[in-house]
Design a protein around this motif. Structure first.
Motif, PDB file in Angstrom:
ATOM      1  N   SER A   1      -0.186  15.165  -6.580  1.00 16.04           N
ATOM      2  CA  SER A   1      -0.727  14.986  -5.231  1.00 16.04           C
ATOM      3  C   SER A   1       0.364  15.012  -4.168  1.00 16.04           C
ATOM      4  CB  SER A   1      -1.476  13.651  -5.140  1.00 16.04           C
ATOM      5  OG  SER A   1      -1.868  13.402  -3.814  1.00 16.04           O
ATOM      6  N   ILE A   2       0.058  15.666  -3.068  1.00 19.40           N
ATOM      7  CA  ILE A   2       0.980  15.730  -1.931  1.00 19.40           C
ATOM      8  C   ILE A   2       1.160  14.355  -1.294  1.00 19.40           C
ATOM      9  CG2 ILE A   2      -0.750  16.221  -0.151  1.00 19.40           C
ATOM     10  CD1 ILE A   2       1.264  18.314   0.952  1.00 19.40           C
ATOM     11  N   LEU A   3       0.234  13.426  -1.589  1.00 19.87           N
ATOM     12  CA  LEU A   3       0.336  12.060  -1.049  1.00 19.87           C
ATOM     13  C   LEU A   3       1.622  11.361  -1.495  1.00 19.87           C
ATOM     14  CD1 LEU A   3      -3.289  10.638  -1.366  1.00 19.87           C
ATOM     15  CD2 LEU A   3      -1.985  10.992   0.742  1.00 19.87           C
TER      16      LEU A   3
ATOM     17  N   VAL B   1       0.827  -1.213   0.000  1.00 21.54           N
ATOM     18  CA  VAL B   1       0.000   0.000   0.000  1.00 21.54           C
ATOM     19  C   VAL B   1       0.859   1.260   0.000  1.00 21.54           C
ATOM     20  CG1 VAL B   1      -1.664   1.364   1.330  1.00 21.54           C
ATOM     21  CG2 VAL B   1      -1.984  -1.095   1.103  1.00 21.54           C
ATOM     22  N   ILE B   2       1.786   1.361   0.937  1.00 20.06           N
ATOM     23  CA  ILE B   2       2.512   2.602   1.161  1.00 20.06           C
ATOM     24  C   ILE B   2       3.727   2.750   0.252  1.00 20.06           C
ATOM     25  CG2 ILE B   2       3.764   3.967   2.880  1.00 20.06           C
ATOM     26  CD1 ILE B   2       0.696   3.789   3.260  1.00 20.06           C
ATOM     27  N   TYR B   3       4.459   1.687   0.034  1.00 19.55           N
ATOM     28  CA  TYR B   3       5.699   1.809  -0.728  1.00 19.55           C
ATOM     29  C   TYR B   3       5.444   2.071  -2.201  1.00 19.55           C
ATOM     30  CZ  TYR B   3       8.325   0.125   3.356  1.00 19.55           C
ATOM     31  OH  TYR B   3       8.897  -0.015   4.602  1.00 19.55           O
ATOM     32  N   THR B   4       4.267   1.749  -2.690  1.00 19.58           N
ATOM     33  CA  THR B   4       3.926   1.992  -4.094  1.00 19.58           C
ATOM     34  C   THR B   4       3.102   3.268  -4.284  1.00 19.58           C
ATOM     35  OG1 THR B   4       1.852   0.729  -3.971  1.00 19.58           O
ATOM     36  CG2 THR B   4       3.859  -0.513  -4.478  1.00 19.58           C
ATOM     37  N   LEU B   5       2.889   4.014  -3.197  1.00 22.73           N
ATOM     38  CA  LEU B   5       1.926   5.121  -3.229  1.00 22.73           C
ATOM     39  C   LEU B   5       2.310   6.229  -4.200  1.00 22.73           C
ATOM     40  CD1 LEU B   5      -0.668   6.249  -1.998  1.00 22.73           C
ATOM     41  CD2 LEU B   5       0.696   7.255  -0.160  1.00 22.73           C
ATOM     42  N   SER B   6       3.589   6.598  -4.255  1.00 18.17           N
ATOM     43  CA  SER B   6       3.984   7.728  -5.098  1.00 18.17           C
ATOM     44  C   SER B   6       3.675   7.470  -6.572  1.00 18.17           C
ATOM     45  CB  SER B   6       5.474   8.036  -4.924  1.00 18.17           C
ATOM     46  OG  SER B   6       6.265   6.932  -5.307  1.00 18.17           O
TER      47      SER B   6
ATOM     48  N   PHE C   1      13.533   9.827  -2.011  1.00 19.76           N
ATOM     49  CA  PHE C   1      13.175  11.185  -2.416  1.00 19.76           C
ATOM     50  C   PHE C   1      13.367  11.375  -3.918  1.00 19.76           C
ATOM     51  CE2 PHE C   1      12.904  12.375   1.974  1.00 19.76           C
ATOM     52  CZ  PHE C   1      12.101  13.516   1.984  1.00 19.76           C
ATOM     53  N   SER C   2      14.373  10.733  -4.495  1.00 20.04           N
ATOM     54  CA  SER C   2      14.633  10.918  -5.923  1.00 20.04           C
ATOM     55  C   SER C   2      13.508  10.339  -6.768  1.00 20.04           C
ATOM     56  CB  SER C   2      15.979  10.296  -6.309  1.00 20.04           C
ATOM     57  OG  SER C   2      15.958   8.888  -6.146  1.00 20.04           O
ATOM     58  N   TRP C   3      13.025   9.117  -6.451  1.00 17.02           N
ATOM     59  CA  TRP C   3      11.942   8.574  -7.279  1.00 17.02           C
ATOM     60  C   TRP C   3      10.606   9.230  -6.951  1.00 17.02           C
ATOM     61  CZ3 TRP C   3      14.025   3.955  -4.498  1.00 17.02           C
ATOM     62  CH2 TRP C   3      13.247   3.558  -3.411  1.00 17.02           C
ATOM     63  N   THR C   4      10.484   9.817  -5.767  1.00 18.73           N
ATOM     64  CA  THR C   4       9.276  10.579  -5.455  1.00 18.73           C
ATOM     65  C   THR C   4       9.258  11.894  -6.227  1.00 18.73           C
ATOM     66  OG1 THR C   4       9.123   9.612  -3.245  1.00 18.73           O
ATOM     67  CG2 THR C   4       7.944  11.671  -3.608  1.00 18.73           C
TER      68      THR C   4
END
Length: 393
Positions: free
Chosen positions: A344-346, A224-229, A329-332
């Motif tokens: 999205s800020i998510l 859920v979380i690690y794939t969110l970006s 941070f780089s892939w985000t």
């Protein structure tokens, strides 16, 4: 509507069943050397089959080849299947995870695989959360190894591929930011599989039991979380130009390489029993001793571990953490999130969560090390005074 929901849940169940069946087949039958983990306090030495790189390569190939990505593949399912079945899969994983963690709780109390098990005497809720067994095995499968690595990391890895192609299908063009994010995460995870045995020797594995915190986290929280970006960018796109995407991608590659290099220095150092060279110089290190106890809590034996104090590990006690955070941070950034971009800020949730996780982990690690090694660890902290960021923290 009921028929539609049932159909989605059934298809999600089929997908998860075959996903784990393939993971099990590769886990069980791919060739690989049996590698030792770390000796537990009861004197148990876990062993893990080191076939993770073959697993990563073959699973990716099979996932793509069986999909409908082009006319030469088998077309058994859509390449976008993980996006399409996402709600159903997460629902099933959540239900399974909650029940499975309770079964692990019972197993650790009544049918443990090793002596590193039993209640914490802090109550049922804590035991369910933290776990009652360090290395549970079911039908010959090391549960922590299989769920933490072969399911969790593989699901994240192929999710990136599925999500990217969903974006191409929706918008009929390549989103360069999303492509860069997909590739960086895939490379990062490929690096993880290369280093998998090192992970199985990390403090997380050798100290944390297989309970809700770890097992449910790998079954549900990671997908859920690690794939969110990437997930929040599929519909809206990153809208980054090719040049910006390429620059951020190269920056991310550098951070992933430094993260790999940091882990590699420590891994080779420990495997060579302190004899390898760090930055063309003989490595500096400390030998820290700890005790092995019998069932009555009496000291049975003394062992030692080597702590590297040169190379990148001479700058901070968790030098790999800073590069892991920068990689995230780089892939985000490639998803172009608000307030820097228009998405999205998510997208920021995972890297911010990762900072909190690694900060908390660093404090937990040092608390465990102080308990395990005593005053000898204080000497190590004096030699390498910075926790994560050199000269700052």
């Amino acid at each position: 509507m009921k028929q539609l929901v049932f159909s989605e849940i059934f298809n999600s169940f089929k997908f998860l069943f075959y996903f784990n069946l393939l993971s099990y087949i590769l886990y069980k039958y791919l060739p690989g050397k049996m590698e030792p983990g770390c000796l537990t306090r009861s004197g148990f030495m876990p062993k893990f089959k080191n076939n993770s790189l073959l697993h990563a390569i073959l699973f990716t190939f099979i996932f793509i080849y069986c999909s409908d990505i082009n006319t030469k593949t088998l077309g058994w399912y859509k390449i976008t299947i993980i996006w399409d079945l996402y709600p159903g899969c997460i629902t099933l994983l959540n239900i399974f995870g909650l029940v499975f963690c309770f079964l692990l709780y019972l197993k650790g109390l009544y049918f443990p695989s090793t002596r590193d098990s039993g209640s914490s005497n802090k109550g049922l809720i804590f035991d369910y959360y933290w776990g009652t067994e360090l290395y549970p095995k079911i039908l010959g499968i090391d549960i922590k190894h299989f769920i933490n690595c072969r399911f969790s990391m593989t699901y994240w890895m192929v999710s990136c591929i599925s999500f990217f192609f969903k974006s191409v299908l929706i918008h009929s063009k390549i989103d360069y930011g999303l492509l860069g994010s997909c590739l960086l995460q895939y490379i990062y995870l490929f690096k993880f599989f290369y280093w998998e045995i090192g992970y199985m020797r990390s403090l997380d594995i050798i100290e944390d039991r297989a309970g809700f915190y770890e097992t449910w986290g790998c079954l549900v929280w990671v997908p859920v979380i690690y794939t969110l970006s990437m997930r929040v960018t599929i519909l809206s796109q990153s809208n980054l130009p090719f040049e910006t995407s390429l620059a951020l991608f190269i920056l991310g590659l550098i951070f992933i390489f430094l993260n790999f290099w940091s882990d590699q220095q420590r891994r080779i150092f420990r495997e060579s029993n302190g004899k390898n060279l760090i930055l063309t110089k003989n490595p500096n290190y400390l030998k820290l001793t700890y005790n092995i106890y019998d069932d009555q809590g009496n000291i049975k034996d003394n062992k030692f571990n080597l702590f590297l104090t040169s190379g990148l590990w001479g700058f901070s006690r968790h030098s790999n953490y800073i590069f892991e955070i920068l990689s995230a941070f780089s892939w985000t950034l490639l998803t172009n999130p608000y307030p820097l971009g228009n998405n999205s800020i998510l997208s920021w949730f995972y890297p911010i969560y990762l900072i909190i996780l690694l900060l908390h982990r660093s404090y937990r690690d040092e608390k465990k090390c102080l308990k395990k090694y005593g005053d000898e660890y204080l000497k190590y902290m004096q030699i390498v005074p910075y926790k994560i960021i050199p000269f700052i923290f």
